[in-house]
Write a protein that holds these residues in place. Structure first.
Motif: not given
Length: 240
Positions: A6-11, A42-50, A65-72
């Motif tokens: 049931d879990y989807t993970i983004l690597v 990563a940002l594009a996918k993470a904002f488009a998918t939960d 990774g720091i900037e990705v986390t901050r924006r997310l």
């Protein structure tokens, strides 16, 4: 019981061999895996998918990774595990400050990654805490704030508040013992669940973010998290 299917993970990693390794081991455990090769993707996918969880490399060109986390964290509470290299302690601290939930040091054991992923998903998933026999027993109710620990849900003045797993754990830990003051060292040890390596500002940053999220819904709920100057923090129930 956790059902990995049931879990989807983004690597997210700029090294294909690492993505392939993580994908292989996590798919073997039944997780669905998607990949991103850099921070922008990563940002594009993470904002488009939960996604249910993101495994995120710290050191990547252009958008790290720091900037990705901050924006997310401006819009999402997706659990994040940061992958870091040895000697990047300061960066790991910064990662916690912007909202990372856990970290794993390279070179890593794939088995450790699987165990960390499962542990974080357990803490993050509402369904893990649902239990029809005990659902009424683990609810903490205060004026302006309710914490349903079985459902891992926080509501302030009747409105649900979206928290990261670490923000939730910090709030729940403080709320379990109202008026008890905890110093930062104790909070790091108890909430982060292992001996912490570094910066006490991590606690301050999480407290600040907690207050900001609560205040958007209820100023009174936000005021329950009190700074005790020179010592640490406590959860204080108002007299209203």
């Amino acid at each position: 019981m956790m059902n990995e299917q049931d879990y989807t993970i983004l690597v997210v990693d700029d090294e294909e061999r690492i993505r392939r390794l993580l994908k292989m081991y996590l798919e073997r455990e039944g997780f669905k895996i998607e990949e991103a090769q850099d921070g922008a993707e990563a940002l594009a996918k993470a904002f488009a998918t939960d996604y249910d969880l993101i495994l995120l490399d710290l050191m990547m060109p252009e958008v790290d990774g720091i900037e990705v986390t901050r924006r997310l964290r401006e819009k999402k509470s997706t659990p994040i595990i940061m992958l870091t290299a040895k000697g990047e302690e300061a960066n790991r601290v910064q990662g916690f400050e912007v909202g990372t939930d856990d970290y794993i040091v390279k070179p890593f054991s794939p088995r450790e990654v699987v165990l960390r992923v499962k542990a974080l998903l357990r803490r993050a998933s509402k369904t893990t805490y649902l239990n029809t026999e005990t659902s009424a027993k683990n609810v903490i109710v205060f004026p302006h704030l309710t914490i349903d620990h079985d459902a891992h849900r926080v509501t302030a003045d009747g409105k649900e508040v979206s928290l990261t797993p670490k923000e939730y754990e910090l709030l729940y830990f403080l709320a379990k013992t109202p008026d008890k003051v905890y110093d930062r060292e104790h909070l790091l040890k108890e909430v982060w669940q292992y001996e912490f390596f570094g910066d006490l500002r991590t606690v301050d940053t999480h407290i600040k973010r907690l207050r900001e999220k609560l205040s958007k819904v209820s100023e009174q709920a936000a005021k329950m998290i009190v700074t005790v100057w020179g010592v640490g923090y406590k959860f204080e129930v108002g007299t209203e």
